[in-house]
Scaffold this motif. Structure first.
Motif, PDB file in Angstrom:
ATOM      1  N   SER A  20     -24.947  40.699  41.182  1.00  0.00           N
ATOM      2  CA  SER A  20     -26.095  40.294  41.995  1.00  0.00           C
ATOM      3  C   SER A  20     -25.865  40.532  43.478  1.00  0.00           C
ATOM      4  O   SER A  20     -26.778  40.401  44.279  1.00  0.00           O
ATOM      5  CB  SER A  20     -26.405  38.811  41.765  1.00  0.00           C
ATOM      6  N   ALA A  44     -20.796  30.150  38.103  1.00  0.00           N
ATOM      7  CA  ALA A  44     -21.976  30.877  38.584  1.00  0.00           C
ATOM      8  C   ALA A  44     -21.845  32.390  38.398  1.00  0.00           C
ATOM      9  O   ALA A  44     -22.770  33.042  37.917  1.00  0.00           O
ATOM     10  CB  ALA A  44     -22.301  30.544  40.046  1.00  0.00           C
ATOM     11  N   ASP A  45     -20.739  32.988  38.762  1.00  0.00           N
ATOM     12  CA  ASP A  45     -20.587  34.438  38.653  1.00  0.00           C
ATOM     13  C   ASP A  45     -20.357  34.865  37.203  1.00  0.00           C
ATOM     14  O   ASP A  45     -19.715  34.148  36.414  1.00  0.00           O
ATOM     15  CB  ASP A  45     -19.405  34.918  39.495  1.00  0.00           C
ATOM     16  N   CYS A  63     -25.922  34.108  30.869  1.00  0.00           N
ATOM     17  CA  CYS A  63     -27.059  34.249  31.790  1.00  0.00           C
ATOM     18  C   CYS A  63     -27.391  35.737  31.911  1.00  0.00           C
ATOM     19  O   CYS A  63     -26.567  36.517  32.383  1.00  0.00           O
ATOM     20  CB  CYS A  63     -26.715  33.648  33.151  1.00  0.00           C
ATOM     21  N   GLY A  87     -30.573  33.770  29.533  1.00  0.00           N
ATOM     22  CA  GLY A  87     -31.422  34.124  30.661  1.00  0.00           C
ATOM     23  C   GLY A  87     -32.854  33.686  30.476  1.00  0.00           C
ATOM     24  O   GLY A  87     -33.649  33.701  31.415  1.00  0.00           O
ATOM     25  N   ARG A 146     -26.866  34.353  43.960  1.00  0.00           N
ATOM     26  CA  ARG A 146     -25.715  33.643  43.398  1.00  0.00           C
ATOM     27  C   ARG A 146     -26.127  32.526  42.446  1.00  0.00           C
ATOM     28  O   ARG A 146     -25.267  31.863  41.870  1.00  0.00           O
ATOM     29  CB  ARG A 146     -24.882  33.029  44.539  1.00  0.00           C
ATOM     30  N   GLU A 147     -27.408  32.267  42.294  1.00  0.00           N
ATOM     31  CA  GLU A 147     -27.863  31.189  41.415  1.00  0.00           C
ATOM     32  C   GLU A 147     -27.607  31.540  39.951  1.00  0.00           C
ATOM     33  O   GLU A 147     -27.707  32.687  39.546  1.00  0.00           O
ATOM     34  CB  GLU A 147     -29.352  30.921  41.613  1.00  0.00           C
ATOM     35  N   ASN A 148     -27.312  30.491  39.158  1.00  0.00           N
ATOM     36  CA  ASN A 148     -27.158  30.648  37.712  1.00  0.00           C
ATOM     37  C   ASN A 148     -27.861  29.453  37.065  1.00  0.00           C
ATOM     38  O   ASN A 148     -27.271  28.387  36.886  1.00  0.00           O
ATOM     39  CB  ASN A 148     -25.680  30.691  37.340  1.00  0.00           C
ATOM     40  N   HIS A 194     -30.057  36.984  33.609  1.00  0.00           N
ATOM     41  CA  HIS A 194     -30.732  37.330  34.858  1.00  0.00           C
ATOM     42  C   HIS A 194     -30.361  36.309  35.920  1.00  0.00           C
ATOM     43  O   HIS A 194     -30.398  35.106  35.677  1.00  0.00           O
ATOM     44  CB  HIS A 194     -32.253  37.342  34.671  1.00  0.00           C
ATOM     45  N   ARG A 195     -30.011  36.787  37.086  1.00  0.00           N
ATOM     46  CA  ARG A 195     -29.648  35.890  38.184  1.00  0.00           C
ATOM     47  C   ARG A 195     -30.405  36.264  39.436  1.00  0.00           C
ATOM     48  O   ARG A 195     -30.678  37.437  39.691  1.00  0.00           O
ATOM     49  CB  ARG A 195     -28.141  35.967  38.478  1.00  0.00           C
ATOM     50  N   ASP A 196     -30.728  35.240  40.222  1.00  0.00           N
ATOM     51  CA  ASP A 196     -31.350  35.448  41.523  1.00  0.00           C
ATOM     52  C   ASP A 196     -30.287  35.186  42.581  1.00  0.00           C
ATOM     53  O   ASP A 196     -30.002  34.046  42.925  1.00  0.00           O
ATOM     54  CB  ASP A 196     -32.538  34.498  41.698  1.00  0.00           C
ATOM     55  N   GLN A 219     -26.059  27.718  44.530  1.00  0.00           N
ATOM     56  CA  GLN A 219     -25.876  27.063  43.233  1.00  0.00           C
ATOM     57  C   GLN A 219     -25.774  25.552  43.423  1.00  0.00           C
ATOM     58  O   GLN A 219     -26.246  24.776  42.588  1.00  0.00           O
ATOM     59  CB  GLN A 219     -24.632  27.605  42.529  1.00  0.00           C
TER      60      GLN A 219
END
Length: 714
Positions: free
Chosen positions: A643, A637-638, A564, A709, A570-572, A566-568, A602
């Protein structure tokens, strides 16, 4: 430290946290401490309603019902059945509320408000906190008889022996080490067969039933044991269908409670009439005492025969209320005029609502006595179905600590209308996940207490920020004792022997509890884990020689490698899309799969992406505590993209909470564990638990998801 002193701190802690949440509740979205679950539809029947939940079921502890702008507490709502499979709840709230539901224009929700739970705990310690003490009674038991499912290990024998020979004990073991079906079941049998009674507690509704299923299996159909079990609280529909005879009849108990309230109301009306009838006699006694006082000053009852005769004529009436009954003892050495004046004030200088009930004004005393007699006959006829009678008959009582705190009173406490918990031994399973503030209540009964659990799994859930609590614990102030809500049950010995102050450093540093008086037994052989997972968990988490299944088999561990860019927050998103694609190729039933993630954002993303079939299989790691599935899919997720200020908050085993979150998540898998993560990032971190687990995966179990991403999905 004495019980009164400990109790004062626990009451203060409850007050501090209650006030803090009250002040901060509506400064956050959603409101701090409030959990709300929408009811999608209601089927209203004759005296009940079936509520349909479109989403994850809330825990039954402290549940409330909201209909329109009315909020009904647990007892008023009449929660009767709780079914996670069909996601339905049966309630019996009374005709007026049912009419509102039938109308269909009112919003219906299930609520849990942490303030309500806190107030219940605080009230318990105000009532019974003076009884808080380390166990004073010895263990009641016969020689242990082990389940026939297999020969016990030396560790299991030692654990059983430590429980049956010590007033305080703790058995620590990872999942699958035999804590419940072997050690706990054996000890329960030993106490019951010696003529004793036990209470078995667990922190949540689900965990209570998990424990019961385990010990029922171990009892192998022995009706002497299974036939003496009472499960307090709202059962799931599945458990009720399997064991209806073990569940309390909530409807019968509500009818019994209503009859008790009716009898109390009638008796109050009778008492108020007696007050009015005898006011002249009380005033005459005061007049006699005043005349004697004018002659000799202080008046003792025994010195004035006329006064003694007047008071003797009032004794039956004055004995009807505890406060006036207690005050009569003051006549022995206090001025009789002062005592009589205080008694008169107690009786007449108070609110007297029963006097204002016009409906009773036309009733004669004979009518009231007849109604009281009839109500008492009705109560006696229902006692066999009421919880008090069933508590007397049961040998094994199973419940959450919340049920004990909110509904029962400790053994040996003064009669106050609550049923008494009278047992010879108390067990608390999943002790590491049960809060200290709830668990400490179990030490008001004076009997041996045994904890079983794994403190390397998740700690109790607290909706308060740990950093705020740490600061307050160190600096004092309005939340000085708020941290006690974030500690687990296994710190109870330290609380009772050294006091709350000794727990500050343990909370701030994350140190393990100190055991001096508690006998501890460790179980290190798990049939749940394959040798591969056990090897990794022992290296990173347990460090006590944990070993896996004795048959030498491995847990199936797989990885969906997802990158991934790019993350918003904690979202993946790529992980969510990879899981959706993986599930499309799955043939397993949804009930056999859990999709876990450490983060609520998430969780929401996964629920939107996985489709209706698996939506209810998605939950946070905290929501999975105490349960198990054939297949567990963990969306980590991480990754390497920072982020947040704490980029790996719940996934790095370098932090105490991160290690426990990951350990809890992977421990839920019985046959297959699927890690969904950036494999390159995590395998490069050799000091991390996730990296260690990835190192156990054979090359043919690695899958390229294709996630990047740039992936988008709907």
């Amino acid at each position: 430290m004495d019980g009164e002193s400990v109790s004062e701190v626990l009451v203060e802690s409850a007050s501090q946290v209650y006030q803090y949440i009250s002040d901060m509740q509506y400064m956050t979205d959603p409101p701090l401490g409030v959990s709300m679950t929408e009811v999608s539809s209601c089927d209203v029947g004759d005296g009940f309603a079936v509520l349909h939940i479109d989403g994850q079921m809330p825990d039954a502890n402290g549940l409330m019902l909201m209909v329109g702008d009315r909020i009904l507490q647990e007892s008023e709502a009449g929660f009767d059945r709780y079914d996670e499979v069909s996601r339905t709840v049966v309630v019996r709230p009374g005709s007026e509320v049912l009419a509102l539901m039938r109308d269909g224009s009112h919003r219906v929700c299930l609520l849990t408000d942490m303030k309500f739970l806190i107030s219940v705990v605080g009230d318990f310690y105000r009532r019974y906190g003076s009884l808080l003490t380390p166990p004073e009674l010895d263990v009641v038991c016969t020689a242990p008889v082990y389940p026939e499912s297999g020969e016990p290990t030396d560790e299991q024998r030692d654990a059983v022996n430590s429980i049956l020979t010590n007033r305080m004990s703790y058995v620590w073991g990872a999942p699958g080490t035999g804590k419940t079906q072997y050690v706990l079941a054996t000890c329960i049998r030993a106490v019951v067969e010696a003529g004793g009674r036990v209470a078995v507690f667990a922190p949540t509704n689900n965990s209570v039933e998990q424990v019961l299923r385990g010990i029922i299996k171990a009892f192998d159909g022995d009706s002497r044991l299974t036939g003496s079990i009472l499960r307090l609280g709202v059962p799931t529909r599945a458990f009720y269908s399997e064991h209806p005879e073990m569940c309390e009849d909530r409807q019968a108990q509500r009818r019994l409670d209503a009859c008790h309230r009716k009898a109390e109301c009638l008796e109050e009306v009778m008492y108020e009439r007696a007050c009015d009838c005898l006011e002249g006699e009380i005033l005459d006694a005061i007049r006699i005492a005043r005349e004697a006082s004018a002659v000799s000053g202080k008046v003792l009852l025994e010195d004035v025969p006329e006064l003694r005769e007047a008071v003797d004529g009032l004794r039956g009436f004055l004995s009807m209320r505890p406060d006036t009954r207690d005050r009569m003892g003051d006549f022995d050495d206090r001025d009789a005029l002062e005592v009589l004046s205080e008694i008169r004030s107690m009786i007449y200088d108070r609110q007297r609502p029963a006097v204002e009930i016009e409906e009773y004004s036309s009733w004669s005393d004979a009518d009231l006595l007849a109604a009281i007699f009839e109500t008492e006959r009705e109560i006696e006829g229902m006692r066999t179905g009421g919880v008090s009678r069933r508590l007397e008959d049961a040998r094994i009582i199973a419940s959450t600590p919340h049920q004990f705190i909110s509904r029962l009173r400790p053994h040996g406490s003064k009669e106050d209308g609550r049923p008494e918990l009278y047992v010879d031994h108390i067990f608390l399973d999943e002790a590491g996940y049960c809060g200290l503030m709830q668990a400490a209540s179990l030490f008001t009964n004076g009997v041996p207490v045994t904890f079983l659990g794994d403190h390397m799994q998740l700690p109790p859930v607290s909706q308060l920020d740990d950093e705020v609590l740490r600061s307050a614990a160190l600096r004092g102030g309005r939340l000085r004792y708020g941290f006690l809500w974030s500690l687990s049950a296994i710190y109870c010995e330290q609380l009772l022997y050294k006091g709350p102050g000794s727990l500050v450093s343990s909370f701030v540093s994350g140190a393990d509890p100190e055991f001096c008086e508690t006998a501890r037994g460790d179980l290190t052989q798990s049939h749940r884990f394959g040798t591969n997972l056990a090897r990794v968990l022992d290296r990173f988490v347990y460090r006590n020689g944990l070993s896996g299944s004795p048959d030498g088999g491995d847990l199936s561990i797989e990885c969906l490698d997802v990158v991934c860019d790019h993350r918003d927050g904690r979202e993946n998103l790529p992980e969510a899309l990879a899981i959706r694609q993986f599930l499309r190729e799955e043939s397993s039933d949804a009930s056999e799969i859990a999709i876990l993630t450490p983060y609520s954002v998430q969780l929401a993303l996964l629920k939107r992406k996985v489709g209706r079939k698996y939506r209810d299989s998605v939950m946070t790691v905290h929501g999975s505590q105490g349960r198990e599935w054939d297949t567990v899919i963990l969306s980590v997720a991480d990754n390497g993209i920072a982020s947040r200020d704490v980029p790996l908050r719940f996934t790095s085993s370098q932090t105490p909470i991160g290690m426990k979150v990951v350990n809890t998540a992977v421990s839920r898998a019985k046959r297959r564990l699927v890690l969904v993560c950036d494999r390159g990032f995590w395998t490069s971190r050799k000091d991390e638990l996730i990296g260690g687990i990835l190192g156990e995966i054979p090359p043919d179990r690695l899958q390229e998801s294709g996630g990047t991403g740039d992936v988008t999905g709907h």
